[in-house]
Enzyme design. Structure first.
Site, PDB file in Angstrom:
ATOM      1  N   LYS A   1      19.197   0.961 -11.057  1.00 46.92           N
ATOM      2  CA  LYS A   1      19.176  -0.265 -11.856  1.00 46.92           C
ATOM      3  C   LYS A   1      18.616  -0.041 -13.250  1.00 46.92           C
ATOM      4  O   LYS A   1      18.916  -0.801 -14.172  1.00 46.92           O
ATOM      5  CB  LYS A   1      18.434  -1.348 -11.109  1.00 46.92           C
TER       6      LYS A   1
HETATM    7  C1  PLP Z   1      20.415  -2.551  -5.798  1.00 45.70           C
HETATM    8  C2  PLP Z   1      20.558  -1.355  -4.933  1.00 45.70           C
HETATM    9  C3  PLP Z   1      21.712  -1.151  -4.161  1.00 45.70           C
HETATM   10  C4  PLP Z   1      22.827  -2.165  -4.092  1.00 45.70           C
HETATM   11  O1  PLP Z   1      23.520  -2.283  -5.304  1.00 45.70           O
HETATM   12  P1  PLP Z   1      24.450  -3.567  -5.591  1.00 45.70           P
HETATM   13  O2  PLP Z   1      24.864  -3.422  -7.002  1.00 45.70           O
HETATM   14  O3  PLP Z   1      23.547  -4.758  -5.377  1.00 45.70           O
HETATM   15  O4  PLP Z   1      25.554  -3.536  -4.623  1.00 45.70           O
HETATM   16  C5  PLP Z   1      21.810   0.026  -3.445  1.00 45.70           C
HETATM   17  N1  PLP Z   1      20.820   0.942  -3.444  1.00 45.70           N
HETATM   18  C6  PLP Z   1      19.689   0.776  -4.168  1.00 45.70           C
HETATM   19  C7  PLP Z   1      18.631   1.806  -4.117  1.00 45.70           C
HETATM   20  C8  PLP Z   1      19.526  -0.371  -4.948  1.00 45.70           C
HETATM   21  O5  PLP Z   1      18.421  -0.527  -5.664  1.00 45.70           O
END
Ligand code: PLP
Length: 477
Positions: free
Chosen positions: A112
Site C-alpha cells: 500500500k
Molecule cells: C491490502 C492488502 C491486500 C489486499 O489488497 P486489495 O487491494 O484490498 O485487494 C493483500 N495483502 C496485503 C498484505 C494487504 O495489505
C-alpha cells in the site's frame, strides 16, 4: 482526463477532483471515461527505464489536465526515490516459471505504500493549489492505515482519522499506526470487524451532518489515484519479463479488489496480461462470485491474513460496471439491491466479461502454510501469509493448466514477512527480522482512542476533533 461515477448520477470530475473526493457523491466509484491505450511500440520504449520514469509514463494519460508531465515526473522521482530498494518493486525468481514481485520496500512494509506515498504528495499539491483543507476518514484491516498515516503525517492541510477493528490487526500493524506522533493523526480502535468500520466510513460520506461541515477525503482503495499508482508495477514487472512480446500472468492476494483491478487496468491499456488470478483466503465471496456469479456476503472469519479478511470488496463494483456495459443507472440499482440483501447475482455480461481475464482460487490456512514451506524449501524465500495465499493460487493454477505453459506466473508479494512473523514462524520455523528502516517500532509509545461499535460514536468523535483542529489553526483565520 474526465472521470465518471459507476452509479451514473454524480458529476464528472477531473483527476484533481477525483483525488480529493474519493467516493463519488452518488455512492459510486470513479473511473476514467475511457481507457488510455499504449501501442506495443510505446510499451517497448519503456524497457530499461527506471521505476519512476515508467510511473510517469504510465500515469500521464490519467492526470492530463491536472498535472503537467514535468510535475508528475518530479513527484514520481521524489516518492519512489525513498523506497528501500533501488528497483522499488524488484522481481525475485522462485523456479523456472514462478516469480515474486516484491511490493513491500516502502516505509510500512506493505504494497500500500507504493500508492499511498504518491497519494500523500498529490493531496499536498492539490490542497496547496486550492488553499483548502481535507479531513481523511479511513477504515483499515491493518496495512492501509499504517501506510496512509505515514503518507500524510505532518501535512498542514490534512487531518487523518483512521478506524481499525480493535484487537484484529497485528501488533506490528497497530504499532505502525499508533506510534506515529503527529498532531494531524488520530487512531480509533472500534469494536467490531473491518467491515463494520468500513461501513461507518462509507456512511460518513453520505451524512450531511459531517460531510458538509468538513470536506471528507478517502485513502481507501475507492480512491482512483491509488489504483492508478498500482497499475505501474504491472508494467514495470511485465517489461522485465519480456512484454509486450511475451504475455505474463499474475496471482494477486485479494481483499478489497483494488490491487487486482489495477492489473485489469494495465490489460485495458495494452499490456499483454494473459490472466489475473484472484487469490482469496476463506473469506471467499470473490471466489464464489467469479465461479458461480453468486456475490453474497457471509460473516467475516478472522485468519492469519487479516488484510484479506473482507466480505464486501468495494472495487468489485468498478469491474462489474466496466464489464456490464458501463450503465450507471443499472449499476446503482444492482448495488442498492446488494446493500439491502447483502447478496446479488452477476449478470451474464458481467460474468463473461470477468471470465475473459480473471480466474480465482481460495486458500485455507493449511494451503497457505504449505505455500510458505514451498517457497522456503524450493527457493530459500521467506514470504508472508498474504503472499502465501497468492503463491498457493499460482501453483494451483499452473498445476491445473489454467495458464499457458510458457507464460511466467508472477505472485504479488504484498507484505514483508516480518509484518506477520508469528504466522510465518509457525509455518516454517523461521522468525523473520524487521528491516532496519522501521527503527525502534517496539520501543515507541502508542496513542489511540477506543470507541464502541455504533456509527454515531465514530462520527461524533471525528466531527468534534476535526473542527477543533480547524478552529485552532491560525492559517485558517
Ligand atoms: C491490502 C492488502 C491486500 C489486499 O489488497 P486489495 O487491494 O484490498 O485487494 C493483500 N495483502 C496485503 C498484505 C494487504 O495489505
Amino acid at each position: 482526463m474526465e472521470y465518471l461515477s459507476t452509479r451514473g448520477s454524480a458529476p464528472a470530475l477531473d483527476f484533481e477532483g477525483v483525488t480529493l473526493a474519493g467516493l463519488a457523491s452518488d455512492g459510486g466509484l470513479y473511473l476514467p471515461r475511457e481507457w488510455p491505450r499504449f501501442s506495443p511500440e510505446e510499451i517497448r520504449a519503456m524497457r530499461g527505464l527506471s521505476y519512476a520514469d515508467i510511473a510517469a509514463r504510465v500515469m500521464q494519460p490519467f492526470v492530463e489536465g491536472s498535472l503537467t508531465a514535468g510535475e508528475l515526473s518530479a513527484i514520481c522521482h521524489e516518492v519512489y526515490g525513498e523506497f528501500g530498494h533501488a528497483a522499488v518493486t524488484p522481481l525475485v525468481q522462485l523456479d523456472e516459471r514462478h516469480w515474486l514481485l516484491e511490493l513491500f520496500h516502502g516505509p510500512t512494509l506493505a504494497f500500500k505504500d507504493v500508492a499511498l506515498q504518491l497519494l500523500g504528495r498529490l493531496f499536498e499539491t492539490f490542497l496547496d493549489r486550492r488553499g483548502e483543507r481535507l479531513t481523511i476518514v479511513g477504515a483499515t484491516s491493518g496495512d492501509t492505515g499504517s501506510a496512509a498515516i505515514r503518507a500524510v503525517a505532518g501535512l498542514e492541510r490534512v487531518e487523518i482519522f483512521m478506524l481499525h477493528p480493535k484487537g484484529r490487526v497485528s501488533e506490528v500493524q497497530r504499532r505502525q499506526m499508533t506510534t506515529v506522533r503527529a498532531p494531524n493523526v488520530h487512531n480509533l480502535a472500534i469494536e467490531g470487524s473491518f467491515d463494520d468500520a468500513q461501513a461507518h466510513v462509507k456512511r460518513m460520506f453520505g451524512d450531511p451532518a459531517i460531510n458538509g461541515p468538513l470536506a471528507l477525503g478517502a485513502v481507501n482503495s475507492i480512491n482512483w489515484a491509488r489504483l492508478m499508482a498500482q497499475v505501474v508495477y504491472y508494467f514495470a514487472s511485465a517489461l522485465q519479463l519480456g512484454a509486450p512480446d511475451r504475455p505474463v500472468a499474475y496471482s494477486v492476494p485479494t481483499g478489497n479488489f483494488g490491487d487486482v483491478f489495477a492489473g485489469y487496468v494495465a490489460a485495458k491499456m495494452g499490456l499483454p496480461v494473459e490472466r489475473l488470478i484472484v487469490a482469496t483466503n476463506v473469506n471467499d465471496i470473490l471466489h464464489r462470485a467469479l465461479t458461480s456469479g453468486d456475490y453474497s456476503a457471509g460473516d467475516v472469519t478472522a485468519t492469519h491474513t487479516p488484510s484479506m479478511d473482507i466480505q464486501v470488496s468495494s472495487n468489485f463494483e468498478r469491474l462489474l460496471f466496466d464489464c456490464g456495459g458501463r450503465d450507471g443507472a443499472a449499476m446503482a440499482e444492482q448495488m442498492r439491491g446488494f446493500e439491502t440483501a447483502r447478496a446479488m447475482q452477476l449478470t451474464n455480461a458481467q460474468r463473461e466479461g470477468a471470465a475473459a481475464l480473471f480466474t480465482s482460487c481460495r486458500a485455507d490456512q493449511d494451503d497457505t502454510a504449505r505455500a510458505l514451506q514451498w517457497a522456503w524449501r524450493q527457493a530459500g524465500q521467506v514470504i508472508d501469509p498474504h503472499t502465501g495465499v497468492g503463491l498457493h493460487a499460482s501453483l494451483a493454477c499452473a498445476a491445473k493448466g489454467a495458464v499457458e505453459p510458457g507464460t511466467p506466473l508472477v505472485t504479488l508479494a504484498t507484505a514483508h514477512p516480518a509484518k506477520f512473523r508469528e504466522a510465518v514462524e509457525r509455518a516454517i520455523g523461521v522468525r523473520p527480522n524487521l528491516p532496519g528502516r522501521v527503527g525502534d517500532l517496539f520501543a515507541r509509545e502508542e496513542s489511540f482512542t477506543e470507541l464502541p461499535g455504533d456509527y454515531e460514536a465514530s462520527r461524533d468523535f471525528v466531527l468534534e476533533h476535526a473542527l477543533a483542529r480547524t478552529d485552532a489553526d491560525p492559517a485558517e483565520a
